[in-house]
Design an enzyme around this catalytic site. Sequence first.
Site, PDB file in Angstrom:
ATOM      1  N   GLN A   1       0.841  -1.205   0.000  1.00 56.58           N
ATOM      2  CA  GLN A   1       0.000   0.000   0.000  1.00 56.58           C
ATOM      3  C   GLN A   1       0.871   1.248   0.000  1.00 56.58           C
ATOM      4  O   GLN A   1       0.594   2.208  -0.723  1.00 56.58           O
ATOM      5  CB  GLN A   1      -0.940  -0.004   1.206  1.00 56.58           C
ATOM      6  CG  GLN A   1      -2.021  -1.063   1.093  1.00 56.58           C
ATOM      7  CD  GLN A   1      -2.968  -1.066   2.274  1.00 56.58           C
ATOM      8  OE1 GLN A   1      -2.766  -0.353   3.250  1.00 56.58           O
ATOM      9  NE2 GLN A   1      -4.003  -1.882   2.183  1.00 56.58           N
TER      10      GLN A   1
ATOM     11  N   ASP B   1      -2.217 -11.394   4.151  1.00 59.08           N
ATOM     12  CA  ASP B   1      -3.648 -11.400   4.479  1.00 59.08           C
ATOM     13  C   ASP B   1      -4.173 -12.794   4.822  1.00 59.08           C
ATOM     14  O   ASP B   1      -5.352 -12.946   5.168  1.00 59.08           O
ATOM     15  CB  ASP B   1      -4.451 -10.842   3.300  1.00 59.08           C
ATOM     16  CG  ASP B   1      -4.223  -9.340   3.132  1.00 59.08           C
ATOM     17  OD1 ASP B   1      -3.837  -8.673   4.121  1.00 59.08           O
ATOM     18  OD2 ASP B   1      -4.413  -8.840   2.014  1.00 59.08           O
TER      19      ASP B   1
ATOM     20  N   LYS C   1      -3.861  -4.451  10.980  1.00 55.82           N
ATOM     21  CA  LYS C   1      -4.789  -4.740   9.877  1.00 55.82           C
ATOM     22  C   LYS C   1      -6.199  -4.310  10.299  1.00 55.82           C
ATOM     23  O   LYS C   1      -6.345  -3.515  11.210  1.00 55.82           O
ATOM     24  CB  LYS C   1      -4.708  -6.226   9.516  1.00 55.82           C
ATOM     25  CG  LYS C   1      -3.355  -6.630   8.932  1.00 55.82           C
ATOM     26  CD  LYS C   1      -3.099  -5.936   7.615  1.00 55.82           C
ATOM     27  CE  LYS C   1      -1.733  -6.248   7.044  1.00 55.82           C
ATOM     28  NZ  LYS C   1      -1.438  -5.441   5.850  1.00 55.82           N
TER      29      LYS C   1
ATOM     30  N   ARG D   1      -4.789  -8.690  14.331  1.00 60.14           N
ATOM     31  CA  ARG D   1      -5.052 -10.094  13.983  1.00 60.14           C
ATOM     32  C   ARG D   1      -4.288 -11.079  14.857  1.00 60.14           C
ATOM     33  O   ARG D   1      -4.657 -12.254  14.921  1.00 60.14           O
ATOM     34  CB  ARG D   1      -4.769 -10.336  12.492  1.00 60.14           C
ATOM     35  CG  ARG D   1      -5.838  -9.709  11.630  1.00 60.14           C
ATOM     36  CD  ARG D   1      -5.703 -10.008  10.156  1.00 60.14           C
ATOM     37  NE  ARG D   1      -6.854  -9.445   9.449  1.00 60.14           N
ATOM     38  CZ  ARG D   1      -6.873  -9.143   8.161  1.00 60.14           C
ATOM     39  NH1 ARG D   1      -5.807  -9.363   7.415  1.00 60.14           N
ATOM     40  NH2 ARG D   1      -7.962  -8.652   7.609  1.00 60.14           N
TER      41      ARG D   1
HETATM   42  C1  S3P Z   1      -2.787  -4.465  -0.025  1.00 60.02           C
HETATM   43  C2  S3P Z   1      -1.615  -4.552   0.675  1.00 60.02           C
HETATM   44  C3  S3P Z   1      -1.500  -5.170   2.006  1.00 60.02           C
HETATM   45  C4  S3P Z   1      -2.719  -6.038   2.315  1.00 60.02           C
HETATM   46  C5  S3P Z   1      -4.006  -5.357   1.976  1.00 60.02           C
HETATM   47  C6  S3P Z   1      -4.060  -5.024   0.490  1.00 60.02           C
HETATM   48  C7  S3P Z   1      -2.807  -3.807  -1.340  1.00 60.02           C
HETATM   49  O1  S3P Z   1      -1.437  -4.143   2.985  1.00 60.02           O
HETATM   50  O2  S3P Z   1      -2.724  -6.400   3.686  1.00 60.02           O
HETATM   51  O3  S3P Z   1      -5.110  -6.191   2.293  1.00 60.02           O
HETATM   52  O4  S3P Z   1      -3.787  -3.966  -2.089  1.00 60.02           O
HETATM   53  O5  S3P Z   1      -1.809  -3.141  -1.670  1.00 60.02           O
HETATM   54  P1  S3P Z   1      -0.018  -3.532   3.453  1.00 60.02           P
HETATM   55  O6  S3P Z   1       0.579  -2.808   2.333  1.00 60.02           O
HETATM   56  O7  S3P Z   1      -0.378  -2.615   4.595  1.00 60.02           O
HETATM   57  O8  S3P Z   1       0.777  -4.718   3.904  1.00 60.02           O
END
Ligand code: S3P
Length: 446
Positions: free
Chosen positions: A177, A323, A350, A354
């Site tokens: 993200q 996830d 999250k 979790r």
């Molecule tokens: C995601 C990245 C992950 C994941 C989330 C979706 C994405 O988060 O846990 O459900 O679509 O880039 P993080 O970047 O915080 O690890």
Amino acid sequence: MMTRDAAGIRFEVAPGGALRGRLRVPGDKSISHRAVMLAALADGSTEVSGFLEGADSLATLVAFRAMGVQAEGPHSGRLLIHGVGLNGLRAAPGPMDLGNSGTSMRLLAGLLAGQTFPSTLTGDASLSRRPMRRVTEPLATMGADIRTTAAGTAPLHIMPVPRLDAIEYALPVASAQVKSSLLLAGLYADGITDITEPAPTRDHTERMLRAFGWPVQTSGNRIRLVGGQRLRAAPIAIPADISSAAFFLVGASIAPGSDLILEQVGINPTRAGILTLLQAMGADISIENPRQFGAEPVADLHVRSAPLRGIRIPEAQVPLAIDEFPALFIAAACADGETLLTGATELRVKESDRIAVMAAGLDAIGVVAEPRADGLRIGGRGAAALLGGGQIHSHGDHRIAMAFAMAALRAAAPIQIEDCSNVGTSFPGFADLAVAAGLGITEACA
Ligand code: S3P
């Protein structure tokens, strides 16, 4: 039909059963978000198929509609998005509510940082607790002006700035993200955005940017792009979400007599950690008919029940299965021997904490689970033993709810799971699909 606004949904799951048949879980959530974002900024119209009609990806779509993007659908996962070009968005009439969706908020923070208009992003109680400084701080070094609460949380107020400058940035935590947020800001920045990740994370943004004609260089853990180019519309076929398939992979592995095929699942190596980890535990999963779905690899996953053994989870696998730990912990609870997860502090921020919420839930069904600051130790009950029944609090976390629903396949008594409305954020129709496969699940209004 029950909605997220209903007072709450409780899952009541009968013990035992097996999962059998062929099924297709809904489209990938991460890719669905990115499809809307890049199609909206492209020149031309993009046909999307396999779009996830879940609350999270719909929140992204609603936000772009509020910023003047026209889109037809979704109808059965089909969506036609009329791109407005890189500089064609306009100010939304009010705050954009992104519900439970961290991906929407963090990616939009980057994408909106370089616009000529202000935006406000809000979310539900869970999203409003999640850390946003991980994106606002590096975006500020690019010149962005984003205001958060004193705690560094939403609402985010994104103010227009005269320009963004590209940065070279080493991510302190492995986060797709954050990486994606900076890449999207980089589209609007002067110069080369140059990001290094501590470990590989999902690379859907990079793949989709290339599919839209925007060059992205990757070498090892370093990703670079040059700002100020154009995106060109291109059709996007979205695979079934491996994160949703994970519940069925675990359920079929732990329930004796199961034999299930999950169709057209995305097996991008930056997402497929759950396959590696379950196979290391002894799961019987074969990857059939592998093929390419546009920029993403897919396959049919054939899973049959098998005795599992506990493992020490390699830390390098953590971002590749980030996830899937709620589901994986249920597999560990049914395995022979201990499973140890370390290096996973991210699980604490999250949709819920979790580590704490899964440890409490496992305890409620008679499984020894010892939380650690950065992970969890689970004492497997053994490949022949049953779990207990009991009442689980999901804390509004979709993946916790679905993980414990699958645990009932190996339980001696019913499992009730509270606060399941958010299952619709990532997996609308979960209970119906699970029933069709053989799980004795019913939804009740709490
Ligand atoms: C995601 C990245 C992950 C994941 C989330 C979706 C994405 O988060 O846990 O459900 O679509 O880039 P993080 O970047 O915080 O690890």
